[in-house]
Design an enzyme around this catalytic site. Sequence first.
Site, mmCIF file in Angstrom:
data_model
loop_
_atom_site.group_PDB
_atom_site.id
_atom_site.type_symbol
_atom_site.label_atom_id
_atom_site.label_comp_id
_atom_site.label_asym_id
_atom_site.label_seq_id
_atom_site.Cartn_x
_atom_site.Cartn_y
_atom_site.Cartn_z
ATOM 1 N N CYS A 52 44.194 36.077 39.157
ATOM 2 C CA CYS A 52 43.471 35.402 40.231
ATOM 3 C C CYS A 52 43.328 36.222 41.503
ATOM 4 C CB CYS A 52 44.081 34.042 40.531
ATOM 5 S SG CYS A 52 45.866 33.969 40.540
ATOM 6 N N ASN A 101 39.770 32.787 37.409
ATOM 7 C CA ASN A 101 39.963 33.514 36.154
ATOM 8 C C ASN A 101 40.318 32.545 35.037
ATOM 9 O OD1 ASN A 101 42.696 33.781 37.794
ATOM 10 N ND2 ASN A 101 43.222 33.732 35.629
#
Length: 519
Positions: A31, A276
């Site tokens: 992330c 993500n």
Amino acid sequence: MDSLEHLPLVKKYLRDEGTEFTNYYTTTAMCCPSRVSLWSGQFAHNHNVTDESPPHGSYTKFVSQKLDQDWLPTWLQSAGYSNNYIGKFINGVSPSLKQAPKGFDSAHWEPLVAPNIYTFYSPVFATNNGPLEAHEGVYQTDIISDKSIAILDGLAKNKSTPWLFVISPTAPHDEVWMTPNGTVFTPPVPAKRHEGLFKGAKAPRHPSFNPEKNDKPSWIGTLPRLDEKQVEAIDATYRARLQSLQATDELVERVIKRLEEHGQLENTYIVYTTDNGYHLGTHRMFAGKQTAYEEDTNIPFIIRGPGVAKGQKSNAVATHTHFPATVLKLAGLSLPEALDAHSIPVLENKAVYGKDQPTEAFSVEFWSAAFMENTTARFNTNTYKSVRLIGQGYNLLYTVWCTGEKEYYDLVKDPFQVKNVYKETKPSLLNRLDALLNVLRTCKGPTCRDPWSVIHAQKSEEDTNKKDKDHHKSVKSLKDALNKKYDQFYANLPKFSFKDCLQYYLTENEGTTPPHSEL
């Protein structure tokens, strides 16, 4: 993970009223680096935020490198935009690092603050560079929803100022707790009104779910099959994820209706995406992320707004790195030459995009150890670089690992990347993929946007025959490059390789080996 199928309000207000991009990817499946790429328009090898924690990642590194000096928020601000943010930002915003980065309006800068970023019933926000604001016992997404409506009401009053507003709940991320014994992960927590939903739901049983055979490289190939208890835990976590997303689903409806009340819905672009992907039991993984497989990289991207087709799906290839160019294009602003990606063709009128070429190839890259949640297991051979190639009739994934291992998948034939067919693939094709990867691993700006021209410029500069030069300039895709007349040219090009399995990006650790003799 089919989460969108369980979000009826996202489907009603965004997917049915806009366009969903099914080939949208993050280029670093973690992330923190993923979010920096989203805002900077750069691949991780260019912004060099490659982890979630210092010294190679987090908000600390982002600030120390002054990456907020020249990025999407400052470009929009210089054009008169008001930029606003609430929720999870780049990992590591702390009480001592709570100031708004350049480009965001400090009056509406309310990020979640560590260590309470991932706690659903005890969120803590920074409040416009002022004191911290804790909400014990109140559901995080609901607080974000209430705050978002208040901010929208304020923005709507000034109809002459254009604005960007990012709303970023943590769901469906696991809760994360910092304890004396280390970091503890627990399943995401739903709002009380959503507890008990999806009682029979199970994680999708795709062919990649806990397969009998494991031909994966590096540490993944050493993993045993999941046992029954682990599979049950995966299903329980999957249900918790779906439950936790329901408050986000409600938030979407609330925002849409408030924009409609203010008369601004029809002239506002609304994007739904995530930072993500996240594995749950695929490829023998109990819980993890950070691979190049589709479950980790292929993420939602839906947009609605003026000029965007309704109820459509697009197979145009795009990544988080494309996001800044897309926003700038929609705003009618100029695009910095240093951007690593074109704008996404989100409008029905394709003439808007000018000379932008469709994206076909991009890299997926990673330099950090992999881990299993709530275990001491750490895998230090998770450094890799991949090339993804998606075009008419082909969809390919080619990866070179720091261990020297390689894998290749034809996703048209094997969409869940079950069988690694690298050793069964013609060297002539692999030579093309090696050449692409060798350009994309260090590309910057124009060379990322058009890697084929970089490869064939090598031949054009050396060749004195104008006809041959023109032939090389005509290579714009894998289909063009596969012409047999280029077989020897590609066979003679060096191949990419790592020197060592480092857990950070070091240019000297990534180089080339001599070309292979076979075609």
